[in-house]
Scaffold this motif. Structure first.
Motif, PDB file in Angstrom:
ATOM      1  N   ILE A  21      35.038  46.074  46.386  1.00 60.09           N
ATOM      2  CA  ILE A  21      33.836  46.053  47.222  1.00 60.09           C
ATOM      3  C   ILE A  21      33.898  44.908  48.225  1.00 60.09           C
ATOM      4  O   ILE A  21      33.625  45.083  49.419  1.00 60.09           O
ATOM      5  N   LYS A  22      34.289  43.734  47.760  1.00 60.07           N
ATOM      6  CA  LYS A  22      34.385  42.577  48.658  1.00 60.07           C
ATOM      7  C   LYS A  22      35.376  42.847  49.784  1.00 60.07           C
ATOM      8  O   LYS A  22      35.109  42.542  50.958  1.00 60.07           O
ATOM      9  N   SER A  23      36.516  43.422  49.443  1.00 58.98           N
ATOM     10  CA  SER A  23      37.533  43.720  50.458  1.00 58.98           C
ATOM     11  C   SER A  23      37.040  44.731  51.473  1.00 58.98           C
ATOM     12  O   SER A  23      37.203  44.564  52.683  1.00 58.98           O
ATOM     13  N   PHE A  24      36.415  45.812  50.977  1.00 59.53           N
ATOM     14  CA  PHE A  24      35.981  46.874  51.882  1.00 59.53           C
ATOM     15  C   PHE A  24      34.766  46.451  52.721  1.00 59.53           C
ATOM     16  O   PHE A  24      34.561  46.955  53.810  1.00 59.53           O
ATOM     17  N   GLN A  25      33.989  45.498  52.215  1.00 52.67           N
ATOM     18  CA  GLN A  25      32.856  44.990  52.992  1.00 52.67           C
ATOM     19  C   GLN A  25      33.319  44.037  54.089  1.00 52.67           C
ATOM     20  O   GLN A  25      32.859  44.115  55.231  1.00 52.67           O
ATOM     21  N   THR A  26      34.234  43.132  53.743  1.00 50.49           N
ATOM     22  CA  THR A  26      34.607  42.047  54.661  1.00 50.49           C
ATOM     23  C   THR A  26      35.896  42.293  55.424  1.00 50.49           C
ATOM     24  O   THR A  26      36.167  41.611  56.418  1.00 50.49           O
ATOM     25  N   GLY A  27      36.718  43.227  54.948  1.00 57.47           N
ATOM     26  CA  GLY A  27      38.038  43.424  55.548  1.00 57.47           C
ATOM     27  C   GLY A  27      39.085  42.489  54.989  1.00 57.47           C
ATOM     28  O   GLY A  27      40.242  42.488  55.435  1.00 57.47           O
ATOM     29  N   SER A  28      38.730  41.691  53.987  1.00 57.70           N
ATOM     30  CA  SER A  28      39.650  40.702  53.423  1.00 57.70           C
ATOM     31  C   SER A  28      40.726  41.377  52.567  1.00 57.70           C
ATOM     32  O   SER A  28      40.414  41.996  51.541  1.00 57.70           O
ATOM     33  N   LEU A  29      41.967  41.236  52.982  1.00 58.77           N
ATOM     34  CA  LEU A  29      43.057  41.751  52.152  1.00 58.77           C
ATOM     35  C   LEU A  29      43.398  40.769  51.034  1.00 58.77           C
ATOM     36  O   LEU A  29      44.073  41.148  50.074  1.00 58.77           O
ATOM     37  N   GLU A  30      42.923  39.538  51.142  1.00 57.17           N
ATOM     38  CA  GLU A  30      43.098  38.602  50.033  1.00 57.17           C
ATOM     39  C   GLU A  30      42.271  39.076  48.843  1.00 57.17           C
ATOM     40  O   GLU A  30      42.727  39.041  47.693  1.00 57.17           O
ATOM     41  N   ALA A  31      41.055  39.554  49.108  1.00 59.17           N
ATOM     42  CA  ALA A  31      40.230  40.116  48.039  1.00 59.17           C
ATOM     43  C   ALA A  31      40.882  41.371  47.471  1.00 59.17           C
ATOM     44  O   ALA A  31      40.833  41.611  46.254  1.00 59.17           O
ATOM     45  N   TYR A  32      41.505  42.161  48.339  1.00 61.10           N
ATOM     46  CA  TYR A  32      42.181  43.361  47.854  1.00 61.10           C
ATOM     47  C   TYR A  32      43.359  42.989  46.956  1.00 61.10           C
ATOM     48  O   TYR A  32      43.594  43.627  45.921  1.00 61.10           O
ATOM     49  N   ARG A  33      44.085  41.963  47.329  1.00 62.68           N
ATOM     50  CA  ARG A  33      45.189  41.500  46.480  1.00 62.68           C
ATOM     51  C   ARG A  33      44.680  41.100  45.097  1.00 62.68           C
ATOM     52  O   ARG A  33      45.323  41.375  44.080  1.00 62.68           O
ATOM     53  N   GLU A  34      43.533  40.435  45.054  1.00 65.42           N
ATOM     54  CA  GLU A  34      42.963  40.044  43.766  1.00 65.42           C
ATOM     55  C   GLU A  34      42.629  41.275  42.933  1.00 65.42           C
ATOM     56  O   GLU A  34      42.829  41.292  41.709  1.00 65.42           O
ATOM     57  N   SER A  35      42.130  42.328  43.581  1.00 69.36           N
ATOM     58  CA  SER A  35      41.834  43.562  42.845  1.00 69.36           C
ATOM     59  C   SER A  35      43.105  44.144  42.234  1.00 69.36           C
ATOM     60  O   SER A  35      43.087  44.661  41.110  1.00 69.36           O
ATOM     61  N   GLN A  36      44.212  44.045  42.971  1.00 75.46           N
ATOM     62  CA  GLN A  36      45.467  44.613  42.487  1.00 75.46           C
ATOM     63  C   GLN A  36      46.065  43.807  41.338  1.00 75.46           C
ATOM     64  O   GLN A  36      46.704  44.361  40.443  1.00 75.46           O
ATOM     65  N   LYS A  37      45.847  42.503  41.363  1.00 76.59           N
ATOM     66  CA  LYS A  37      46.320  41.666  40.257  1.00 76.59           C
ATOM     67  C   LYS A  37      45.622  42.054  38.956  1.00 76.59           C
ATOM     68  O   LYS A  37      46.232  42.034  37.877  1.00 76.59           O
ATOM     69  N   ILE A  38      44.353  42.387  39.055  1.00 78.65           N
ATOM     70  CA  ILE A  38      43.619  42.834  37.866  1.00 78.65           C
ATOM     71  C   ILE A  38      44.015  44.259  37.507  1.00 78.65           C
ATOM     72  O   ILE A  38      44.204  44.593  36.335  1.00 78.65           O
ATOM     73  N   TRP A  39      44.167  45.110  38.523  1.00 84.01           N
ATOM     74  CA  TRP A  39      44.494  46.524  38.297  1.00 84.01           C
ATOM     75  C   TRP A  39      45.779  46.686  37.486  1.00 84.01           C
ATOM     76  O   TRP A  39      45.837  47.504  36.566  1.00 84.01           O
TER      77      TRP A  39
END
Length: 689
Positions: A262-280
């Motif tokens: 959600i944070k990534s898709f709201q802000t455009g932050s790929l750093e947040a997306y990377r964090e999602s993938q580390k958990i995934w």
């Protein structure tokens, strides 16, 4: 090209879904809603007209209330014309655009402009919707996805001003210096008051114009401006559904992963997306699995921007157990690959990670597959630093793989005496090789890197020996570089080819085949599979020629280019293990495999090709790779004659009808649709996208 007749398959899911708990069903339902809400992102990424065509098709469904046969009389058209229109509509919806998801070639309705207007005249709204898109909808040009020109287009580079490859590269250089990652961006060139401005459109639901940075470019003289809010409406809807999904997460790990999405898709932050993938990657055994985000770079002609994907699937415990056995023995099988060195790194050699932790390997059934085509398996994430530090996951989609076991599929390039056994083996070869491709293909390799200035992930004072030169390695990835940024347009295809080579190289390891139940005494024996693997290489290599555009001399699909590379390599280097008979009079091609040479010539030849692609990838030697791969995948001479034969016998394309989940009170139920064009259209209309 006009849309060709295609077979429709049901992506069966109801029985598996019904076995879930109430909480799991609710989790899967809201995840699926989020997946489908990304449909218009993909449409927008495919072509400027795709969303308009989608609107026209949905308005047609509403206008006739799904009673398509009524149009024959109401619109004064023939039954064949109606069928051709419905074929186009279903094909469009399954590819999420008017370009094939596999091949990137444009397809147009198989009916005349006059017939389209007759059909659209059913109501003022449908007529208006058609008028907005009829020009590009029926035009043969641009005929494919590629760098913007008179004959090709890419909606990753939208707008009226055509952007050149050199300009894209210049923008990429600035992005690299500013540490702006490209995956969730598109690039638009505009002229404003005589000045050239490149707008980097960043996907986000937020549109904060006050925070849009600008960067001065010297070559060309221009300004790069970051513009947030691309796909804002769709991403806002996705985030809303993901917020609802969190309520039914199995544990805190899943909830946190979704929060980072959600944070990534709201802000455009790929750093947040990377964090999602580390958990995934650490959520190793979820009952309901998902893939979300801007994931694969296949369709960007520059090879760095990614298409949206939203996939939800349900684990199959029985099939997953076999895959886990394969995963648990990963290190053993890696030590048999051509670059392995006995006594170094547990026998894997210096070009593999020190610790290969057995990754999650799941067989699952796709519930919602919102992509430009439904693929068989996945190995993610694509971020190499996460793969090396946190791990990765492998997924095989069982209800997609089962479509390969279709006795009615034509078999043009196998000798009639071998067709029956080939058909018995081909879906097995596909399943086993796909499993190895994902686990040990994409899962292998250590990219030698200077991770930050002066810091290396290898001993720079005593570099590893390159097995291709027998000298210490002389190149590696510099800070900020990735495999895709260094290898550019050949990266994706070369990597898919390398992963295929790993699979085919290991397909004669009988202890590996035995994990999947194939031995010397099974009905389909291990030797059957080994021999038919080489037949499969030949057949897929020929079929791939359909995806080569002779006018632009470009490949429309990365995997297909890799299939052809494998065939051509074995024909050149395989010492006679494979040949292709060409009957000019009857326009027939037949793959021949010399069974006696499979192990003596075939496997060593695959090993030579594999070792080259692997080592070049590990040491960032893009030039050597291109010097081999570009000529190897050139289609000329006899290969061009073969291409003409292949194009006269096109491989049947498939359409898949997918279910929907709906809430009935507090219960989630699966709604299944008929296995035809009408069922596909209805399923999309009822998604309310």
């Amino acid at each position: 090209m006009s849309n060709q007749e295609t077979t429709t398959h049901q992506l069966a899911i109801k029985e598996v879904f019904d076995s879930l708990s109430q909480q799991e069903k609710l989790y899967a339902h809201h995840l699926s809603r989020a997946a489908w809400q990304g449909s218009r992102i993909i449409l927008r990424q495919v072509s400027p007209e795709a969303n308009g065509i989608f609107d026209f098709l949905m308005s047609m469904y509403q206008a006739c209330d799904g009673q398509w046969k009524d149009l024959i009389e109401r619109c004064e058209i023939g039954a064949e014309e109606l069928h051709a229109f419905l074929e186009y509509a279903a094909l469009f919806l399954c590819n999420l655009g008017n370009y094939y998801g596999e091949g990137d070639q444009k397809f147009v309705p198989g009916v005349s402009e006059e017939t389209l207007r007759k059909i659209a005249n059913i109501s003022p709204s449908t007529s208006q919707a058609l008028e907005k898109v009829i020009g590009p909808m029926i035009s043969e040009l641009p005929h494919s996805i590629g760098f913007p020109s008179d004959t090709e287009q890419s909606s990753y580079y939208p707008g009226d001003e055509i952007i050149s490859r050199e300009e894209i590269a210049a923008v990429s250089e600035i992005m690299g210096k500013q540490l702006i990652e490209p995956e969730n961006t598109r690039l638009r060139k505009i002229i404003e008051n005589g000045q050239t401005i490149f707008e980097l459109l960043q996907a986000s639901s937020e549109k904060d114009k006050t925070a849009e940075p600008e960067y001065i470019m010297n070559s060309p003289e221009a300004v790069l401006r970051v513009v947030k809010g691309d796909h804002a409406e769709e991403l806002a809807a996705i985030c809303s559904s993901l917020s609802e999904t969190i309520k039914y997460a199995a544990d805190e790990k899943q909830a946190t992963m979704l929060s980072y999405y959600i944070k990534s898709f709201q802000t455009g932050s790929l750093e947040a997306y990377r964090e999602s993938q580390k958990i995934w990657v650490t959520d190793t055994d979820p009952v309901v699995e998902s893939i979300f985000g801007f994931v694969e770079q296949y369709r960007d002609p520059f090879g760095v921007r990614s298409e949206w994907e939203g996939i939800v699937s349900i684990a199959d415990a029985g099939e997953t157990e076999k895959l886990k056995q394969c995963s648990e023995r990963s290190t053993e099988f890696i030590s048999r690959l051509p670059w392995a060195v006995e006594g170094q790194n547990s026998g894997k050699g210096p070009f593999e990670k020190s610790l290969f932790e057995a990754p999650a390997f799941t067989s699952s059934h796709a519930l919602a597959f919102c992509c430009c085509f439904i693929y068989e398996a996945a190995n993610l994430p694509n971020y190499n630093d996460i793969r090396e530090t946190c791990g990765f996951k492998n997924l095989v989609y069982a209800n997609r793989m089962s479509a390969n076991n279709n006795p009615a599929t034509p078999c043009y390039y196998v000798d009639p005496s071998e067709v029956h056994r080939f058909k018995e083996c081909t879906h097995i070869v596909r399943f086993v090789s796909t499993a190895i491709h994902e686990l040990l293909g994409h899962g292998t390799g250590k990219l030698m890197s200077e991770t930050s200035p002066g810091t290396y992930n290898f001993d720079n004072s005593n570099p590893p020996i390159n097995p291709l030169t027998n000298r210490p390695i002389e190149s590696w990835y510099l800070p900020g570089q990735t495999f895709y940024s260094v290898f550019g347009k050949i990266a994706t295809s070369a990597e898919e080819c390398r992963a295929n080579l790993v699979a085919y190289y290991l397909m004669d390891e009988k202890d590996l085949l035995s994990i999947f139940g194939y031995t010397d005494s099974s009905y389909v024996t291990a030797d059957d599979l080994i021999y038919n693997t080489y037949l499969q290489i030949g057949v897929e290599g020929l079929q791939a020629l359909e995806f080569y555009n002779i006018q632009t001399q470009a490949w429309g699909e990365a995997h297909k280019r890799g299939h052809f590379a494998l065939l051509k390599w074995l024909l050149i280097d395989g010492g006679g293990v494979m040949s292709v008979d060409y009957d000019r009079d009857n326009k027939n091609l037949t793959v021949r495999v010399d069974r006696s040479k499979v192990l003596t010539h075939g496997k060593p030849s695959l090993g030579r090709f594999l070792c080259r692609l692997h080592i070049w990838r590990c040491v960032a030697d893009a030039k050597s790779c291109a010097d081999l791969y570009e000529p190897l995948t050139t289609v000329d001479g006899a290969y061009e004659e073969w291409r003409q034969v292949v194009c006269s016998k096109p491989t049947p394309r498939w359409k898949f009808v997918q279910a929907n989940t709906v809430l009935e009170g507090q219960e989630v139920v699966v709604k299944v649709y008929e296995e035809n064009n009408e069922g596909i259209i209805r399923s999309w209309a009822e998604r309310g996208i």
